[in-house]
Design an enzyme around this catalytic site. Sequence first.
Site, PDB file in Angstrom:
ATOM      1  N   GLY A   1      12.680  -6.992 -17.758  1.00 35.95           N
ATOM      2  CA  GLY A   1      13.304  -5.958 -16.942  1.00 35.95           C
ATOM      3  C   GLY A   1      14.123  -6.577 -15.836  1.00 35.95           C
TER       4      GLY A   1
ATOM      5  N   ASN B   1       3.642  -0.648 -17.608  1.00 30.64           N
ATOM      6  CA  ASN B   1       4.537  -0.997 -18.712  1.00 30.64           C
ATOM      7  C   ASN B   1       4.183  -0.092 -19.886  1.00 30.64           C
ATOM      8  OD1 ASN B   1       4.807  -3.862 -20.958  1.00 30.64           O
ATOM      9  ND2 ASN B   1       6.277  -2.253 -20.534  1.00 30.64           N
ATOM     10  N   GLY B   2       5.161   0.670 -20.366  1.00 34.25           N
ATOM     11  CA  GLY B   2       4.909   1.559 -21.503  1.00 34.25           C
ATOM     12  C   GLY B   2       5.551   2.907 -21.283  1.00 34.25           C
TER      13      GLY B   2
ATOM     14  N   TYR C   1      11.588  -9.797 -31.040  1.00 36.77           N
ATOM     15  CA  TYR C   1      12.666  -9.987 -30.071  1.00 36.77           C
ATOM     16  C   TYR C   1      12.245 -10.058 -28.604  1.00 36.77           C
ATOM     17  CZ  TYR C   1      16.776  -8.819 -27.251  1.00 36.77           C
ATOM     18  OH  TYR C   1      17.756  -8.809 -26.297  1.00 36.77           O
TER      19      TYR C   1
END
Length: 484
Positions: free
Chosen positions: A54, A128-129, A268
Amino acid sequence: MKASEGFSALNMPENRIENPDKPREECGIFGIYGNNLDVARITYYGLYALQHRGQESAGIAVSDGNRVNLHKGMGLVPEVFSKEQLDTMKGHIAIGHVRYSTTGSSHPLNAQPLVFRYARGTLGLAHNGNITNIWDLRSQLTSTGSVFQSTTDSEVIVNLIARYSQNTLEEALSKCMIDVKGAYSLLIITENSLIAVRDPYGFRPLCLGKLGDGYVVASESCALDTVGATKLRDVEPGEIIIIDEKGVRSIRALSSRKKAHCIFEYIYFARPDSDMDGFQVSRVRREMGRQLAREFPADVDLVIAVPDSGTTAARGYAEESGISFEEGLMKNRYIGRTFIQPSQDMREMGVRLKLNPLKHILEGKRVLMVDDSLVRGTTSSKIVKMLRECGAREVYLCLSSPPVIKSCYYGIDTSNESELVASQMSVNQIKDLIGVDGLYYLSLEGLLNVFGDCRENFCTACFNGDYPVKIPKLGDSSKYMLEW
Ligand code: SF4
């Protein structure tokens, strides 16, 4: 629709400046509990290691046992924090957050950690999520008097915790985990404790490490390595870990009937030097490349990668096939978040600024280029054009993932389905759109085979629509929430 039509007209969000063809990770989180440690600085370095997760905002909250001191802002970690700022952040507990927005737009109020006062004291949260029933929860809370400062789903979690404040924090969190559906790896700071929580499916990674007499929790193990901590284990799906003056306690708040780790972390998002949930990321990527070579043996002169995302898989392809790997594209490592997108008539220069082909390697050659995934296809076509201009005789593109045909609702910005090239076109049409002589995707079966006996433990919804947790209907999704 003809292969060449339609996609050029897509609206490109302005924040997709670095690579518009890649999905975006939403957040990285880091936390530390340790006496006699400079927790603010260690968190700063931990966030630095997680910057790839981020780049829009960063924040750190520190507790000295009496009060929680917060600093956050828009920008990269070194842009948000100065030495002087870190010097003021004294304490023995810290949590930090780096963010790329999907739920809730890019706005200072949505930067994390979020810090609140409630009946039991102060509470800070880094998330996070993506919560899939966020709209329902938010409506319920609003109808009974809750007021929201931000558009993040993290604030809904904080409000829920406050609703259960008649319980201990551990009990309140356990209750929240029953209410909240979707993907969440959380770090919570109070005046006296650091708490880590992972959803029962384990969508987003989270691991626990040891640093001296203290403990560290992070999205990825590369952050533990960076600060000199030793990884102890991954936080289990459905687990709450509490770290305070009594030591470390674990609560299995929800049983995990089915694990659904995000398989895209391995393809990725995650750094190749991280290991998560039993797998070393670079090894997995290399094996994906080997699997590609077994599925699509090509008659070419050399294998190249789109750096850096395709490099490890390309090496795997080269090893398995016996075809030599060459650095056919050189990456400019100084293109960052503040890169100004060239105007329409300078578009070609945009890709050339980031990637430069090596003519003496490519000229007259049949080239197989490996990349990790294809979301829109816009950048790939420009790269292929550059390779041809350098004299490449034939160009083939191999992708170490299956076609991305569905949107993600669990914390990754894969774009809407209408913007996903593989959702709108056949492989042959995409091949023509990009201008390659051949286009090959790793099969889902081949991808899962890389994980051996653990193949059932992954979410693959963006490849097959098999969503492990019910997704919101169009119109009530967190993806469609009011933006600032
Ligand atoms: Fe990961 Fe795709 Fe599942 Fe989202 S839908 S969690 S990107 S595998």
